[in-house]
Design an enzyme around this catalytic site. Structure first.
Site, PDB file in Angstrom:
ATOM      1  N   GLY A  10      74.034  78.206  30.383  1.00 57.24           N
ATOM      2  CA  GLY A  10      72.953  77.517  30.511  1.00 57.24           C
ATOM      3  C   GLY A  10      72.973  75.686  30.615  1.00 57.24           C
ATOM      4  CD  GLN A  11      70.362  71.746  33.092  1.00 54.26           C
ATOM      5  OE1 GLN A  11      70.609  71.036  33.466  1.00 54.26           O
ATOM      6  NE2 GLN A  11      69.758  71.657  34.273  1.00 54.26           N
ATOM      7  CG  ASP A  36      70.072  92.067  32.471  1.00 56.97           C
ATOM      8  OD1 ASP A  36      68.916  90.995  32.593  1.00 56.97           O
ATOM      9  OD2 ASP A  36      70.551  92.488  33.129  1.00 56.97           O
ATOM     10  CB  ALA A  60      63.995  80.471  31.928  1.00 57.97           C
ATOM     11  CE1 TYR A  61      65.195  85.393  39.677  1.00 60.74           C
ATOM     12  CE2 TYR A  61      64.157  83.581  39.886  1.00 60.74           C
ATOM     13  CZ  TYR A  61      64.749  84.383  40.917  1.00 60.74           C
ATOM     14  OH  TYR A  61      64.420  83.981  42.316  1.00 60.74           O
ATOM     15  CB  THR A 101      57.840  75.313  32.720  1.00 59.58           C
ATOM     16  OG1 THR A 101      58.363  74.226  33.930  1.00 59.58           O
ATOM     17  CG2 THR A 101      56.886  76.264  33.470  1.00 59.58           C
ATOM     18  CE1 TYR A 125      61.436  78.737  35.645  1.00 59.37           C
ATOM     19  CE2 TYR A 125      59.590  77.084  35.923  1.00 59.37           C
ATOM     20  CZ  TYR A 125      60.598  77.327  35.720  1.00 59.37           C
ATOM     21  OH  TYR A 125      61.260  76.741  33.953  1.00 59.37           O
ATOM     22  CD1 TRP A 150      60.602  67.811  36.488  1.00 59.87           C
ATOM     23  CD2 TRP A 150      61.409  65.590  37.197  1.00 59.87           C
ATOM     24  NE1 TRP A 150      59.477  67.065  37.393  1.00 59.87           N
ATOM     25  CE2 TRP A 150      60.018  66.151  37.724  1.00 59.87           C
ATOM     26  CE3 TRP A 150      61.907  64.873  37.791  1.00 59.87           C
ATOM     27  CZ2 TRP A 150      59.092  65.073  38.878  1.00 59.87           C
ATOM     28  CZ3 TRP A 150      61.144  63.684  39.175  1.00 59.87           C
ATOM     29  CH2 TRP A 150      59.616  64.281  39.629  1.00 59.87           C
TER      30      TRP A 150
HETATM   31  N1  LIG Z   1      66.367  72.794  34.241  1.00 60.02           N
HETATM   32  C1  LIG Z   1      65.313  72.538  33.976  1.00 60.02           C
HETATM   33  O1  LIG Z   1      64.610  71.622  35.045  1.00 60.02           O
HETATM   34  C2  LIG Z   1      63.759  73.464  33.763  1.00 60.02           C
HETATM   35  C3  LIG Z   1      62.735  72.539  33.602  1.00 60.02           C
HETATM   36  C4  LIG Z   1      61.479  73.073  32.562  1.00 60.02           C
HETATM   37  C5  LIG Z   1      61.727  73.777  32.006  1.00 60.02           C
HETATM   38  N2  LIG Z   1      62.934  75.110  32.259  1.00 60.02           N
HETATM   39  C6  LIG Z   1      62.964  75.629  30.875  1.00 60.02           C
HETATM   40  O2  LIG Z   1      64.039  75.369  30.426  1.00 60.02           O
HETATM   41  C7  LIG Z   1      64.685  76.526  30.112  1.00 60.02           C
HETATM   42  C8  LIG Z   1      66.614  76.071  29.799  1.00 60.02           C
HETATM   43  O3  LIG Z   1      66.663  76.040  30.942  1.00 60.02           O
HETATM   44  P1  LIG Z   1      68.385  75.689  32.113  1.00 60.02           P
HETATM   45  O4  LIG Z   1      68.181  74.210  32.758  1.00 60.02           O
HETATM   46  O5  LIG Z   1      68.474  75.156  30.372  1.00 60.02           O
HETATM   47  O6  LIG Z   1      68.121  76.894  32.679  1.00 60.02           O
HETATM   48  P2  LIG Z   1      70.037  77.010  32.972  1.00 60.02           P
HETATM   49  O7  LIG Z   1      70.790  76.705  33.818  1.00 60.02           O
HETATM   50  O8  LIG Z   1      69.045  77.544  34.943  1.00 60.02           O
HETATM   51  O9  LIG Z   1      70.510  78.423  33.109  1.00 60.02           O
HETATM   52  C9  LIG Z   1      69.354  79.593  32.325  1.00 60.02           C
HETATM   53  C10 LIG Z   1      70.298  80.916  31.403  1.00 60.02           C
HETATM   54  O10 LIG Z   1      69.081  82.084  31.667  1.00 60.02           O
HETATM   55  C11 LIG Z   1      70.341  82.623  31.935  1.00 60.02           C
HETATM   56  N3  LIG Z   1      69.404  83.998  32.612  1.00 60.02           N
HETATM   57  C12 LIG Z   1      69.024  84.743  34.112  1.00 60.02           C
HETATM   58  N4  LIG Z   1      68.479  85.384  33.914  1.00 60.02           N
HETATM   59  C13 LIG Z   1      68.886  86.341  32.643  1.00 60.02           C
HETATM   60  C14 LIG Z   1      68.351  87.908  32.364  1.00 60.02           C
HETATM   61  N5  LIG Z   1      68.088  88.242  32.638  1.00 60.02           N
HETATM   62  N6  LIG Z   1      69.035  87.595  30.923  1.00 60.02           N
HETATM   63  C15 LIG Z   1      69.924  87.091  30.412  1.00 60.02           C
HETATM   64  N7  LIG Z   1      69.928  85.617  30.861  1.00 60.02           N
HETATM   65  C16 LIG Z   1      69.855  85.206  31.582  1.00 60.02           C
HETATM   66  C17 LIG Z   1      71.832  82.461  32.538  1.00 60.02           C
HETATM   67  O11 LIG Z   1      72.029  83.610  32.808  1.00 60.02           O
HETATM   68  P3  LIG Z   1      73.681  83.910  33.773  1.00 60.02           P
HETATM   69  O12 LIG Z   1      74.679  82.098  33.276  1.00 60.02           O
HETATM   70  O13 LIG Z   1      74.156  84.670  33.492  1.00 60.02           O
HETATM   71  O14 LIG Z   1      73.467  83.226  34.681  1.00 60.02           O
HETATM   72  C18 LIG Z   1      71.733  80.945  32.756  1.00 60.02           C
HETATM   73  O15 LIG Z   1      71.734  80.626  31.618  1.00 60.02           O
HETATM   74  C19 LIG Z   1      64.043  77.475  30.799  1.00 60.02           C
HETATM   75  O16 LIG Z   1      63.429  78.375  30.202  1.00 60.02           O
HETATM   76  C20 LIG Z   1      63.811  76.946  31.901  1.00 60.02           C
HETATM   77  O17 LIG Z   1      62.488  77.554  32.462  1.00 60.02           O
HETATM   78  C21 LIG Z   1      63.978  74.374  33.152  1.00 60.02           C
END
Ligand SMILES: NC(=O)c1ccc[n+]([C@@H]2O[C@H](COP(=O)([O-])OP(=O)(O)OC[C@H]3O[C@@H](n4cnc5c(N)ncnc54)[C@H](OP(=O)(O)O)[C@@H]3O)[C@@H](O)[C@H]2O)c1
Length: 305
Positions: A10-11, A36, A60-61, A101, A125, A150
Site C-alpha cells: 500500500g502507499q 488477512d 484497508a479496502y 478518511t 467506503y 486524497w
Molecule cells: N488512498 C487515499 O486516497 C486515501 C484517502 C483517505 C484515507 N485513506 C486511508 O489511508 C490508509 C492507507 O491508504 P493507502 O492509499 O496506502 O491504501 P492502498 O495503497 O490502497 O493500500 C491498501 C493496502 O491494504 C491492503 N489490504 C487490502 N485488503 C486487505 C486485507 N483483506 N488484508 C490485509 N491487507 C489488505 C492492501 O494489500 P495488497 O497489497 O495485498 O492488496 C494494500 O497493501 C487506508 O486506511 C485508507 O482507508 C486513503
C-alpha cells in the site's frame, strides 16, 4: 521502536518503510497472505510473535467505487479487521494508530472539517471506515485515529500516477471541479505517523488519544490538482496537457463523493506539533521520483529507480 504496519505494498505502508529507513525506526509490514483483515483469526499469532511497540493500521479496502457492490468485503476489511487489530493492541498494552478518511463526512459544510464535526458518509467506503473508527475506539482507549485524504505518492495507485499515465496519450483531460479536498503525500503521512508514534509510546496522556486530522496543508479541487500536476510535469520535460473542468454530474461514478472534504490540521498541530508540508511542495518530491530528469538519472537514497 518497532512499528508493525498493516499493508505491504500500500502507499502509506511503502512510504513508512522509506521514512523508517531514513529515521532509523524499525518498520515491519504485515499483510496478505499471512495476515488477512478479512479473516481476523489470522492476525493475532503473527502480531504477538513480532512483539511490536505500536501498531499502525494502514491497510484497508480502498476501492471507493467498487465498495458500492462489495459492501460485505469492505465491511470485513475496514471494520472487523481493524477491530481485531485494536483488540490485539489492547491485549499487548500498546497503542494503535489507525488511518481513516475524509469520506466519513457528507461534504455539506462550507469550512474545513474539524474532528468533532458530525459524520455522515455518503458511500459504502466512508460508512465502513467510520464503523472501523468506532470498532477501534470500542476495543481500546489507547488509540489514535488519523483521518487523511486524497493520498498520492510514487507508489501504488493514485491520482497523480493516473494523470501522468493518461497525459502520455492525451492532449487534454476532463477533470471534476466541484469536489474540494486536501491532497496529501503518503511520504508526509509517514513522517507524521512516525512522530505521533514516538510521542504516544512515551506518554499515557489522554489528550494524545482520540481522533485527529492528518492532511497536507492547502486545498484544491481535482481539476486544480490535475492542472498543477501537468504544469509541474511539463517543467520536468513532459508535454503540457490541458485540463477541462467538468462537474461531477458529467462524470458519474458508482459512489457519491463529498463536495467539500477539507480537513483542518489544527488539533494535530496543537497536540503533537505535527504539521504536514503544503501539498504543492510534496507533489514536487513525488514528481521528482516519478519523472526522469533529462540531465540526471533518478535516485532515491542512493538507489537508482
Ligand atoms: N488512498 C487515499 O486516497 C486515501 C484517502 C483517505 C484515507 N485513506 C486511508 O489511508 C490508509 C492507507 O491508504 P493507502 O492509499 O496506502 O491504501 P492502498 O495503497 O490502497 O493500500 C491498501 C493496502 O491494504 C491492503 N489490504 C487490502 N485488503 C486487505 C486485507 N483483506 N488484508 C490485509 N491487507 C489488505 C492492501 O494489500 P495488497 O497489497 O495485498 O492488496 C494494500 O497493501 C487506508 O486506511 C485508507 O482507508 C486513503
Amino acid at each position: 521502536m518497532r512499528i508493525l504496519v498493516t499493508g505491504k505494498k500500500g502507499q502509506v505502508a511503502t512510504a513508512l518503510k522509506v521514512i523508517g529507513a531514513e529515521t532509523g525506526v524499525e518498520i515491519l509490514t504485515f499483510g496478505r497472505p499471512e495476515g488477512d483483515l478479512a479473516n481476523p483469526q489470522s492476525l493475532e499469532a503473527p502480531i504477538v510473535a513480532i512483539e511490536p511497540d505500536v501498531i499502525i493500521s494502514s491497510a484497508a479496502y480502498t476501492a471507493v467505487d467498487k465498495a458500492e457492490s462489495e459492501a460485505e468485503l469492505a465491511e470485513a476489511v475496514n471494520v472487523k479487521g481493524p477491530g481485531e487489530l485494536a483488540r490485539i493492541a489492547n491485549q499487548l498494552d500498546i497503542p494503535i494508530l489507525h488511518l481513516s478518511t475524509d469520506y466519513v463526512f457528507d461534504g455539506e459544510k462550507s469550512d474545513p472539517y474539524v474532528e468533532t464535526d458530525k459524520t455522515n458518509p455518503v458511500g459504502i467506503y466512508g460508512k465502513t471506515k467510520l464503523e472501523g473508527e468506532l470498532a477501534i475506539a470500542k476495543a481500546t482507549p489507547n488509540h489514535v485515529i488519523l483521518r487523511t485524504a486524497w493520498v498520492y505518492s510514487p507508489y501504488g495507485n493514485n491520482f497523480v500516477k493516473t494523470m501522468l499515465r493518461l497525459g502520455e496519450t492525451r492532449e487534454s483531460l476532463d477533470v471534476v471541479v466541484d469536489q474540494r479536498g486536501c491532497p496529501t503525500s503518503a511520504l508526509e503521512i509517514a513522517r507524521g505517523l512516525v512522530e505521533v508514534a514516538k510521542t504516544v509510546t512515551r506518554s499515557d496522556d489522554l489528550t494524545l488519544r482520540g481522533i485527529f486530522n492528518l492532511t497536507g496543508q492547502g486545498e484544491a479541487t481535482w481539476a486544480e490538482f490535475a492542472t498543477v500536476i501537468f504544469d509541474e510535469a511539463h517543467r520536468r520535460g513532459r508535454k503540457l496537457v490541458h485540463v477541462n473542468s467538468i462537474s461531477s454530474t458529467e462524470y458519474p461514478t458508482p459512489a457519491k463523493r463529498p463536495k467539500n472534504s477539507r480537513l483542518s490540521g489544527e488539533k494535530l498541530f496543537k497536540t503533537y506539533s505535527v504539521r504536514l508540508a503544503p501539498w504543492q511542495t510534496s507533489l514536487e518530491e513525488c514528481l521528482d521520483a516519478l519523472i526522469a530528469q533529462p540531465d540526471k538519472k533518478r535516485f532515491i537514497k542512493g538507489k537508482q529507480l
